[in-house]
Write an enzyme that holds these catalytic residues in place. Structure first.
Site, PDB file in Angstrom:
ATOM      1  N   GLY A   9       0.788  -1.235   0.000  1.00 43.72           N
ATOM      2  CA  GLY A   9       0.000   0.000   0.000  1.00 43.72           C
ATOM      3  C   GLY A   9       0.817   1.281   0.000  1.00 43.72           C
ATOM      4  O   GLY A   9       0.263   2.361  -0.209  1.00 43.72           O
ATOM      5  N   GLY A  11       3.285   1.794  -2.159  1.00 41.10           N
ATOM      6  CA  GLY A  11       3.892   1.937  -3.478  1.00 41.10           C
ATOM      7  C   GLY A  11       3.224   3.003  -4.334  1.00 41.10           C
ATOM      8  O   GLY A  11       2.390   3.789  -3.854  1.00 41.10           O
ATOM      9  N   GLN A  12       3.603   3.032  -5.613  1.00 35.53           N
ATOM     10  CA  GLN A  12       3.115   4.077  -6.524  1.00 35.53           C
ATOM     11  C   GLN A  12       1.580   4.074  -6.606  1.00 35.53           C
ATOM     12  O   GLN A  12       0.941   5.118  -6.467  1.00 35.53           O
ATOM     13  CB  GLN A  12       3.714   3.884  -7.926  1.00 35.53           C
ATOM     14  CG  GLN A  12       3.357   5.023  -8.877  1.00 35.53           C
ATOM     15  CD  GLN A  12       3.658   4.720 -10.347  1.00 35.53           C
ATOM     16  OE1 GLN A  12       3.986   3.589 -10.715  1.00 35.53           O
ATOM     17  NE2 GLN A  12       3.532   5.731 -11.189  1.00 35.53           N
ATOM     18  N   ASP A  34       2.461  -3.119   4.306  1.00 37.11           N
ATOM     19  CA  ASP A  34       3.643  -3.102   3.437  1.00 37.11           C
ATOM     20  C   ASP A  34       4.806  -3.737   4.195  1.00 37.11           C
ATOM     21  O   ASP A  34       4.804  -3.780   5.426  1.00 37.11           O
ATOM     22  CB  ASP A  34       3.989  -1.659   3.029  1.00 37.11           C
ATOM     23  CG  ASP A  34       4.722  -1.600   1.688  1.00 37.11           C
ATOM     24  OD1 ASP A  34       4.145  -1.121   0.695  1.00 37.11           O
ATOM     25  OD2 ASP A  34       5.902  -2.041   1.634  1.00 37.11           O
ATOM     26  N   ASP A  51       4.744  -9.042   5.399  1.00 39.51           N
ATOM     27  CA  ASP A  51       5.432  -9.634   4.248  1.00 39.51           C
ATOM     28  C   ASP A  51       4.435 -10.596   3.604  1.00 39.51           C
ATOM     29  O   ASP A  51       4.003 -11.563   4.233  1.00 39.51           O
ATOM     30  CB  ASP A  51       6.690 -10.376   4.718  1.00 39.51           C
ATOM     31  CG  ASP A  51       7.501 -10.926   3.547  1.00 39.51           C
ATOM     32  OD1 ASP A  51       6.940 -11.115   2.452  1.00 39.51           O
ATOM     33  OD2 ASP A  51       8.710 -11.158   3.738  1.00 39.51           O
ATOM     34  N   TYR A 141       8.766 -11.200 -14.104  1.00 44.29           N
ATOM     35  CA  TYR A 141       7.592 -10.388 -13.755  1.00 44.29           C
ATOM     36  C   TYR A 141       6.381 -10.794 -14.616  1.00 44.29           C
ATOM     37  O   TYR A 141       5.285 -11.030 -14.093  1.00 44.29           O
ATOM     38  CB  TYR A 141       7.954  -8.918 -13.960  1.00 44.29           C
ATOM     39  CG  TYR A 141       6.841  -7.918 -13.741  1.00 44.29           C
ATOM     40  CD1 TYR A 141       6.297  -7.709 -12.480  1.00 44.29           C
ATOM     41  CD2 TYR A 141       6.367  -7.153 -14.799  1.00 44.29           C
ATOM     42  CE1 TYR A 141       5.299  -6.763 -12.284  1.00 44.29           C
ATOM     43  CE2 TYR A 141       5.371  -6.201 -14.607  1.00 44.29           C
ATOM     44  CZ  TYR A 141       4.837  -6.013 -13.352  1.00 44.29           C
ATOM     45  OH  TYR A 141       3.855  -5.077 -13.153  1.00 44.29           O
ATOM     46  N   LYS A 145       2.742 -12.554 -13.707  1.00 47.84           N
ATOM     47  CA  LYS A 145       1.439 -11.953 -14.008  1.00 47.84           C
ATOM     48  C   LYS A 145       0.515 -12.955 -14.702  1.00 47.84           C
ATOM     49  O   LYS A 145      -0.673 -13.043 -14.391  1.00 47.84           O
ATOM     50  CB  LYS A 145       1.616 -10.688 -14.868  1.00 47.84           C
ATOM     51  CG  LYS A 145       2.249  -9.529 -14.115  1.00 47.84           C
ATOM     52  CD  LYS A 145       1.430  -9.153 -12.884  1.00 47.84           C
ATOM     53  CE  LYS A 145       2.015  -8.059 -12.061  1.00 47.84           C
ATOM     54  NZ  LYS A 145       1.363  -7.879 -10.766  1.00 47.84           N
ATOM     55  N   ILE A 171       1.942   3.109 -15.624  1.00 44.12           N
ATOM     56  CA  ILE A 171       1.129   4.105 -14.907  1.00 44.12           C
ATOM     57  C   ILE A 171       1.961   5.360 -14.650  1.00 44.12           C
ATOM     58  O   ILE A 171       3.061   5.283 -14.105  1.00 44.12           O
ATOM     59  CB  ILE A 171       0.593   3.536 -13.575  1.00 44.12           C
ATOM     60  CG1 ILE A 171      -0.152   2.219 -13.798  1.00 44.12           C
ATOM     61  CG2 ILE A 171      -0.298   4.561 -12.874  1.00 44.12           C
ATOM     62  CD1 ILE A 171      -1.361   2.286 -14.713  1.00 44.12           C
TER      63      ILE A 171
HETATM   64  P1  NAD Z   1       5.492  -0.360  -6.370  1.00 41.96           P
HETATM   65  O1  NAD Z   1       6.774  -1.054  -6.669  1.00 41.96           O
HETATM   66  O2  NAD Z   1       5.442   1.118  -6.458  1.00 41.96           O
HETATM   67  O3  NAD Z   1       4.990  -0.785  -4.928  1.00 41.96           O
HETATM   68  C1  NAD Z   1       5.031  -2.109  -4.475  1.00 41.96           C
HETATM   69  C2  NAD Z   1       4.995  -2.106  -2.961  1.00 41.96           C
HETATM   70  O4  NAD Z   1       5.091  -3.453  -2.529  1.00 41.96           O
HETATM   71  C3  NAD Z   1       6.168  -1.336  -2.314  1.00 41.96           C
HETATM   72  O5  NAD Z   1       5.664  -0.388  -1.411  1.00 41.96           O
HETATM   73  C4  NAD Z   1       6.983  -2.421  -1.611  1.00 41.96           C
HETATM   74  O6  NAD Z   1       7.547  -1.986  -0.398  1.00 41.96           O
HETATM   75  C5  NAD Z   1       5.912  -3.481  -1.373  1.00 41.96           C
HETATM   76  N1  NAD Z   1       6.470  -4.842  -1.232  1.00 41.96           N
HETATM   77  C6  NAD Z   1       7.490  -5.399  -1.897  1.00 41.96           C
HETATM   78  N2  NAD Z   1       7.704  -6.650  -1.454  1.00 41.96           N
HETATM   79  C7  NAD Z   1       6.778  -6.885  -0.498  1.00 41.96           C
HETATM   80  C8  NAD Z   1       6.488  -7.998   0.333  1.00 41.96           C
HETATM   81  N3  NAD Z   1       7.206  -9.134   0.277  1.00 41.96           N
HETATM   82  N4  NAD Z   1       5.455  -7.899   1.192  1.00 41.96           N
HETATM   83  C9  NAD Z   1       4.729  -6.764   1.287  1.00 41.96           C
HETATM   84  N5  NAD Z   1       4.967  -5.663   0.534  1.00 41.96           N
HETATM   85  C10 NAD Z   1       5.991  -5.738  -0.343  1.00 41.96           C
HETATM   86  O7  NAD Z   1       4.383  -1.021  -7.328  1.00 41.96           O
HETATM   87  P2  NAD Z   1       3.070  -0.334  -7.938  1.00 41.96           P
HETATM   88  O8  NAD Z   1       3.492   0.380  -9.156  1.00 41.96           O
HETATM   89  O9  NAD Z   1       2.309   0.370  -6.897  1.00 41.96           O
HETATM   90  O10 NAD Z   1       2.298  -1.637  -8.438  1.00 41.96           O
HETATM   91  C11 NAD Z   1       1.229  -2.220  -7.732  1.00 41.96           C
HETATM   92  C12 NAD Z   1       0.700  -3.389  -8.539  1.00 41.96           C
HETATM   93  O11 NAD Z   1       0.301  -2.926  -9.835  1.00 41.96           O
HETATM   94  C13 NAD Z   1       1.749  -4.487  -8.817  1.00 41.96           C
HETATM   95  O12 NAD Z   1       1.112  -5.740  -8.828  1.00 41.96           O
HETATM   96  C14 NAD Z   1       2.243  -4.165 -10.194  1.00 41.96           C
HETATM   97  O13 NAD Z   1       2.710  -5.296 -10.857  1.00 41.96           O
HETATM   98  C15 NAD Z   1       0.970  -3.651 -10.836  1.00 41.96           C
HETATM   99  N6  NAD Z   1       1.240  -2.814 -12.006  1.00 41.96           N
HETATM  100  C16 NAD Z   1       1.829  -1.589 -11.849  1.00 41.96           C
HETATM  101  C17 NAD Z   1       2.096  -0.823 -12.976  1.00 41.96           C
HETATM  102  C18 NAD Z   1       2.737   0.533 -12.868  1.00 41.96           C
HETATM  103  O14 NAD Z   1       3.094   1.113 -13.923  1.00 41.96           O
HETATM  104  N7  NAD Z   1       2.912   1.086 -11.665  1.00 41.96           N
HETATM  105  C19 NAD Z   1       1.766  -1.308 -14.254  1.00 41.96           C
HETATM  106  C20 NAD Z   1       1.229  -2.570 -14.360  1.00 41.96           C
HETATM  107  C21 NAD Z   1       0.925  -3.311 -13.227  1.00 41.96           C
HETATM  108  C1  AKB Z   2       6.670  -2.082 -15.440  1.00 36.46           C
HETATM  109  O1  AKB Z   2       7.200  -1.360 -16.303  1.00 36.46           O
HETATM  110  O2  AKB Z   2       7.208  -3.073 -14.932  1.00 36.46           O
HETATM  111  C2  AKB Z   2       5.269  -1.744 -15.022  1.00 36.46           C
HETATM  112  C3  AKB Z   2       4.286  -2.538 -15.825  1.00 36.46           C
HETATM  113  C4  AKB Z   2       3.878  -2.064 -17.157  1.00 36.46           C
HETATM  114  O3  AKB Z   2       3.860  -3.577 -15.380  1.00 36.46           O
HETATM  115  N1  AKB Z   2       5.076  -0.335 -15.148  1.00 36.46           N
END
Ligand code: NAD
Ligand code: AKB
Length: 314
Positions: A9, A11-12, A34, A51, A141, A145, A171
């Site tokens: 929670g 993260g981005q 987190d 975790d 990755y 997915k 995103i």
């Molecule tokens: P992020 O990397 O910004 O945040 C991920 C969070 O997970 C971090 O705060 C990290 O501390 C936490 N984390 C890592 N390992 C952990 C663990 N073992 N236990 C608990 N927490 C842990 O990612 P995001 O961009 O917020 O992405 C969130 C979801 O959306 C992910 O599943 C990602 O694959 C998906 N997603 C994101 C994007 C993007 O562009 N941001 C695009 C496609 C899919």
């Molecule tokens: C990444 O680049 O890994 C992410 C995604 C598209 O899943 N932003």
């Protein structure tokens, strides 16, 4: 859905999803979880350190907080995942399995798990990529997915556990930094442009990828969470689209607001980008739960420039 845990929670995406959910369900009913502890934990409360690889800890968190739904965002993204594939497997696959088992054992009403355009691979059609198509990703990755998409279907059909998700494109947002993906350049570049610094882009200037602005990302996952189950043919594998652009096109759009210098030095992330689609067909999401985006590239850039200028005090 009344009491929700958001894993990853901090993260981005979590940084913007949590305030949205708290506005809707009440602050005390949305628990941030987190692996890392925030400095400003008092502002983030309710917060728990968790975790996601620890199933027992997830079960305890669900029971102790009387939770009935989860947004499972904890993950290792594509670029970081290629630097440490073992960690990506551990967190993204073993962690997801622990979440699904905890959800099944405690009878959660709903689990939302974002997938990604990383589920696609080099053999997937690159333009207007169909929802149901070839899924042979070459990153750990992406493999995680596809696994998530298949497990969501499995848990739904075998146990009636309602797991849903969208395939997010890259995103773009200004509140929290991205966590180590291939599309991160499209956020970083704004900081350099607005500070008048030269940006070195790690993708080629013509590397076109599907992207989405954060308000649409939040809208998509929460719309899907609320969609009537009987309308859904797909589960955690919905294509969603908003815009597609190359680094060169983004630079041209940002230059309408500020002038800055860019050079292109593609690194290992270019190979990942080469394996992903250029544009996405999201007709299944439009048909099954009424998806449509609000932002295109021009309106996203305008909003990013406005908000980042304020954030950076420029
Ligand atoms: P992020 O990397 O910004 O945040 C991920 C969070 O997970 C971090 O705060 C990290 O501390 C936490 N984390 C890592 N390992 C952990 C663990 N073992 N236990 C608990 N927490 C842990 O990612 P995001 O961009 O917020 O992405 C969130 C979801 O959306 C992910 O599943 C990602 O694959 C998906 N997603 C994101 C994007 C993007 O562009 N941001 C695009 C496609 C899919
Ligand atoms: C990444 O680049 O890994 C992410 C995604 C598209 O899943 N932003």
């Amino acid at each position: 859905m009344k009491r929700i845990i958001v894993t990853g929670g901090l993260g981005q995406i979590g940084s913007e999803l949590v305030p949205f959910l708290r506005n809707k369900y009440g602050k005390e009913n949305v628990i941030v979880a987190d692996i890392r502890k925030p400095e400003n934990v008092d502002e983030i409360e309710p917060f728990i350190t968790l975790d996601v690889r620890n199933e027992e800890a997830i079960i305890s968190a669900i029971k102790e907080n009387d939770v009935d739904a989860m947004y499972h965002l904890a993950a290792i993204l594509s670029a970081k995942g290629e630097e440490n594939p073992q960690l990506a497997f551990d967190v993204n696959i073993k962690g997801l399995y622990a979440v699904l088992e905890a959800g099944r054992k405690t009878g959660l009403e709903r689990i939302m798990i974002p997938s990604s355009i990383a589920a696609f691979g080099p053999e997937t059609p690159k333009d207007n990529t169909p929802n149901d198509t070839i899924l042979k990703p070459r990153t750990m990755y992406g493999i995680s997915k596809v696994t998530g998409e298949l497990l969501a279907l499995y848990y739904w059909e075998k146990y009636g556990l309602d797991v849903r998700g969208v395939r997010y494109p890259g995103i773009i947002s200004w509140k929290a930094p991205p966590g180590g993906g291939t599309t991160d350049y499209a956020v970083e570049i704004f900081y350099y442009a607005l500070k008048g610094e030269k940006y070195t882009c790690f993708l080629r200037e013509d590397a076109t990828l599907p992207m989405m602005y954060m308000p649409d990302a939040i809208k998509a996952i929460t719309m899907l969470a609320d969609a009537p189950a009987e309308n859904l043919v797909h589960r955690a594998d919905f294509n969603i689209a908003a815009m597609s652009f190359s680094p060169k096109e983004l630079v041209e759009e940002i230059r309408k607001y500020v002038d800055f210098e860019v050079e292109y030095k593609p690194d290992y992330r270019q190979k990942i980008a080469d394996s992903w689609p250029r544009s996405i067909d999201d007709s299944a999401a439009r048909k099954e739960w009424g998806w449509n985006p609000d932002y295109n590239m021009a309106s996203m850039v305008k909003d990013m420039v406005k908000n980042l200028k304020k954030k950076l005090g420029l």
